[in-house]
Design an enzyme around this catalytic site. Sequence first.
Site, PDB file in Angstrom:
ATOM      1  N   ASP A  14       0.809  -1.227   0.000  1.00 45.00           N
ATOM      2  CA  ASP A  14       0.000   0.000   0.000  1.00 45.00           C
ATOM      3  C   ASP A  14       0.841   1.276   0.000  1.00 45.00           C
ATOM      4  OD1 ASP A  14      -2.201  -1.666   0.105  1.00 45.00           O
ATOM      5  OD2 ASP A  14      -2.252  -1.649   2.290  1.00 45.00           O
ATOM      6  N   LYS A  17       1.780   2.185  -5.129  1.00 43.64           N
ATOM      7  CA  LYS A  17       2.320   1.650  -6.394  1.00 43.64           C
ATOM      8  C   LYS A  17       1.399   1.968  -7.575  1.00 43.64           C
ATOM      9  CE  LYS A  17       2.290  -2.389  -4.391  1.00 43.64           C
ATOM     10  NZ  LYS A  17       2.036  -2.026  -2.985  1.00 43.64           N
ATOM     11  N   GLY A  41      -4.645  -4.165  -3.801  1.00 46.92           N
ATOM     12  CA  GLY A  41      -5.626  -3.115  -4.101  1.00 46.92           C
ATOM     13  C   GLY A  41      -4.824  -1.887  -4.472  1.00 46.92           C
ATOM     14  N   HIS A  42      -4.799  -1.547  -5.746  1.00 50.99           N
ATOM     15  CA  HIS A  42      -3.982  -0.427  -6.228  1.00 50.99           C
ATOM     16  C   HIS A  42      -4.907   0.723  -6.631  1.00 50.99           C
ATOM     17  CE1 HIS A  42      -0.388  -3.306  -7.227  1.00 50.99           C
ATOM     18  NE2 HIS A  42      -0.776  -3.351  -5.959  1.00 50.99           N
ATOM     19  N   GLN A 223       1.891  -6.053  -3.212  1.00 54.95           N
ATOM     20  CA  GLN A 223       2.350  -6.180  -1.818  1.00 54.95           C
ATOM     21  C   GLN A 223       3.640  -5.362  -1.635  1.00 54.95           C
ATOM     22  OE1 GLN A 223       1.303  -9.510  -3.425  1.00 54.95           O
ATOM     23  NE2 GLN A 223      -0.580  -8.503  -2.865  1.00 54.95           N
TER      24      GLN A 223
HETATM   25  P1  GDP Z   1      -0.785   0.389  -3.547  1.00 56.17           P
HETATM   26  O1  GDP Z   1      -1.389  -0.887  -3.103  1.00 56.17           O
HETATM   27  O2  GDP Z   1       0.685   0.448  -3.315  1.00 56.17           O
HETATM   28  O3  GDP Z   1      -1.146   0.771  -4.953  1.00 56.17           O
HETATM   29  O4  GDP Z   1      -1.406   1.523  -2.602  1.00 56.17           O
HETATM   30  P2  GDP Z   1      -2.951   1.665  -2.166  1.00 56.17           P
HETATM   31  O5  GDP Z   1      -3.716   2.187  -3.310  1.00 56.17           O
HETATM   32  O6  GDP Z   1      -3.438   0.424  -1.517  1.00 56.17           O
HETATM   33  O7  GDP Z   1      -2.821   2.701  -0.983  1.00 56.17           O
HETATM   34  C1  GDP Z   1      -2.307   3.974  -1.175  1.00 56.17           C
HETATM   35  C2  GDP Z   1      -3.379   4.976  -0.712  1.00 56.17           C
HETATM   36  O8  GDP Z   1      -2.805   6.258  -0.548  1.00 56.17           O
HETATM   37  C3  GDP Z   1      -4.496   5.169  -1.726  1.00 56.17           C
HETATM   38  O9  GDP Z   1      -5.677   5.467  -1.044  1.00 56.17           O
HETATM   39  C4  GDP Z   1      -4.025   6.363  -2.534  1.00 56.17           C
HETATM   40  O10 GDP Z   1      -5.101   7.083  -3.131  1.00 56.17           O
HETATM   41  C5  GDP Z   1      -3.366   7.184  -1.474  1.00 56.17           C
HETATM   42  N1  GDP Z   1      -2.215   8.001  -1.908  1.00 56.17           N
HETATM   43  C6  GDP Z   1      -1.253   7.703  -2.814  1.00 56.17           C
HETATM   44  N2  GDP Z   1      -0.297   8.665  -2.813  1.00 56.17           N
HETATM   45  C7  GDP Z   1      -0.679   9.584  -1.899  1.00 56.17           C
HETATM   46  C8  GDP Z   1      -0.104  10.801  -1.421  1.00 56.17           C
HETATM   47  O11 GDP Z   1       0.966  11.231  -1.814  1.00 56.17           O
HETATM   48  N3  GDP Z   1      -0.793  11.463  -0.443  1.00 56.17           N
HETATM   49  C9  GDP Z   1      -1.977  11.028   0.056  1.00 56.17           C
HETATM   50  N4  GDP Z   1      -2.569  11.736   1.009  1.00 56.17           N
HETATM   51  N5  GDP Z   1      -2.546   9.878  -0.366  1.00 56.17           N
HETATM   52  C10 GDP Z   1      -1.897   9.174  -1.321  1.00 56.17           C
HETATM   53  P1  IMO Z   2      -0.939  -4.136  -2.284  1.00 54.49           P
HETATM   54  O1  IMO Z   2      -0.500  -4.675  -3.620  1.00 54.49           O
HETATM   55  C1  IMO Z   2      -0.936  -4.578   2.045  1.00 54.49           C
HETATM   56  C2  IMO Z   2      -1.049  -8.636   3.649  1.00 54.49           C
HETATM   57  C3  IMO Z   2      -2.305  -9.072   4.365  1.00 54.49           C
HETATM   58  C4  IMO Z   2      -1.730 -10.061   5.344  1.00 54.49           C
HETATM   59  C5  IMO Z   2      -0.623 -10.734   4.540  1.00 54.49           C
HETATM   60  C6  IMO Z   2      -1.047 -12.021   3.874  1.00 54.49           C
HETATM   61  O2  IMO Z   2      -2.236  -3.421  -2.338  1.00 54.49           O
HETATM   62  O3  IMO Z   2       0.150  -3.359  -1.649  1.00 54.49           O
HETATM   63  P2  IMO Z   2      -2.631 -12.717   1.877  1.00 54.49           P
HETATM   64  O4  IMO Z   2      -3.987 -12.207   1.466  1.00 54.49           O
HETATM   65  O5  IMO Z   2      -1.587 -12.502   0.848  1.00 54.49           O
HETATM   66  O6  IMO Z   2      -2.698 -14.109   2.380  1.00 54.49           O
HETATM   67  O7  IMO Z   2      -2.243 -11.819   3.148  1.00 54.49           O
HETATM   68  O8  IMO Z   2      -0.252  -9.801   3.542  1.00 54.49           O
HETATM   69  N1  IMO Z   2      -1.276  -8.134   2.280  1.00 54.49           N
HETATM   70  C7  IMO Z   2      -1.194  -6.842   1.930  1.00 54.49           C
HETATM   71  N2  IMO Z   2      -0.977  -5.746   2.702  1.00 54.49           N
HETATM   72  N3  IMO Z   2      -1.058  -4.467   0.712  1.00 54.49           N
HETATM   73  C8  IMO Z   2      -1.249  -5.543  -0.086  1.00 54.49           C
HETATM   74  O9  IMO Z   2      -1.241  -5.467  -1.422  1.00 54.49           O
HETATM   75  C9  IMO Z   2      -1.357  -6.809   0.541  1.00 54.49           C
HETATM   76  N4  IMO Z   2      -1.571  -8.070   0.093  1.00 54.49           N
HETATM   77  C10 IMO Z   2      -1.502  -8.867   1.162  1.00 54.49           C
HETATM   78  O10 IMO Z   2      -2.930  -7.996   4.999  1.00 54.49           O
HETATM   79  O11 IMO Z   2      -1.120  -9.384   6.418  1.00 54.49           O
HETATM   80 MG    MG Z   3      -2.894  -1.574  -1.827  1.00 54.42          MG
END
Ligand code: GDP
Ligand code: IMO
Ligand code: MG
Length: 422
Positions: A14, A17, A41-42, A223
């Site tokens: 998270d 990416k 979840g991207h 991840q």
């Molecule tokens: P990913 O899994 O690495 O793609 O990241 P996620 O989408 O799960 O989580 C990143 C969260 O931070 C999302 O809700 C984005 O909309 C938000 N986000 C990304 N970059 C920034 C930033 O620079 N500032 C803030 N406030 N939110 C951000």
């Molecule tokens: P993105 O790509 C954050 C975590 C879960 C749990 C562990 C194992 O959005 O960054 P699993 O479902 O793989 O058996 O879970 O890994 N986890 C993540 N945490 N971002 C993710 O993906 C994750 N995918 C799995 O919360 O601790």
């Molecule tokens: Mg994510």
Amino acid sequence: MQNVDVLLGLQWGDEGKGKLVDILSPSYDIIARFQGGPNAGHTLIFNGTKHILHTIPSGIFRDVIINLIGNGVVIDPIILVKEIKNIEAQGVEVKSRLLISKRAHLIMPSHRWLDAASEALKGKEKIGSTLKGIGPAYMDKTGRNGLRIGDIERNDFKNKFELLYQKHLQLLKYYNFSSIDEKQIQEWFESIEVLKQMQLVDGEHYINEALNKGKKVLAEGAQGTVLDIDFGTYPFVTSSNTITAGACTGLGISPTKIGNVYGIFKAYCTRVGSGPFPTELNDNLGEQIRQTGKEFGSTTGRPRRVGWLDLPALKYAIQLDGAQELVMMKADVLSELDTIKVCTHYHYNNQVIDYLPYDISETTITPIYQELKGWKKDISGCTTKRQLPKTVLKYIEFIEEHTGVKVSYLSVGPDREQIIKL
Ligand code: GDP
Ligand code: IMO
Ligand code: MG
């Protein structure tokens, strides 16, 4: 001939990416996911709309670009088809720009049930899985029982499915698992029919041919490095290799074809699910950062645990990934703080160390912090380096000095436009 650039998370996932892949994608011809599955979840935000991608690479909203789901990914047909339909409903053409490797493995509904059953049995020791069936699907892959996307075109597919499904039902009996929902099997097969209409390819052949023709490829990690099956905080990890090496096995490219590696991290740390988290803030400040940063899981909605930036863990990740360029996200979230702590070392067995050791449970290591001045300014509207407060640049320099790697982008908000090239 071109190389494959890689963008991946250096923390516990998270990091942002999806946002960065979306931003960089116009410079590439192909965006390729190489591991993980719908546990990811991207999030992409542009033109006032938020999109969350689970299996489809984050280049899908840009014209022309091809998006490849590589062999290292595990696919839940139900989730993927929903994702495709959602995107198509927004007027975006998907079919002609999405390729799926025939070698990618399938997640069955019974993999999800097994995930839930295994977590229930672990009780307090549970991993905190997203319950998407990731672990059991990769177990069947390495156990040489798995079903692959290429199998859906074969006449014996239903038989193969039935054989594995019956085995899963036996295992579920052992777990005393009673929430079996046969309707999901029907929905799964309906989704398989939709996937048959998609472009199923020999991904490794496709990508190597594309590189030979001079096409530019960006591999998108899922991840984060500290969730890697080998090098993460085992057993509180996911079931795939999230590191740069995973791009080789998950796409079918040789290590000599890896180009630039972008390592992405937040200005602080988060973790969703269980497991060690040395710099965790279990106080009001942690709650404040969680609310300001909207730190709730993109896949499960769970509150993310929050903590200070952990440099020993970051350096460990940079080393494993060979990251040559860093991207710092969510600096805007720390805007209100007077001071910001950064963990530079750990106390470990009466020693001071600056690396991540094998055992990082609460009882073995204590973080050592250095305190830096906060910026106390809303930076979310900044668009150039010159507009940034000196305190932000000092924070970045501090990280660069400790890691020896340049931070080349700074993200100051969730929108596609909120990015500064440093
Ligand atoms: P990913 O899994 O690495 O793609 O990241 P996620 O989408 O799960 O989580 C990143 C969260 O931070 C999302 O809700 C984005 O909309 C938000 N986000 C990304 N970059 C920034 C930033 O620079 N500032 C803030 N406030 N939110 C951000
Ligand atoms: P993105 O790509 C954050 C975590 C879960 C749990 C562990 C194992 O959005 O960054 P699993 O479902 O793989 O058996 O879970 O890994 N986890 C993540 N945490 N971002 C993710 O993906 C994750 N995918 C799995 O919360 O601790
Ligand atoms: Mg994510």
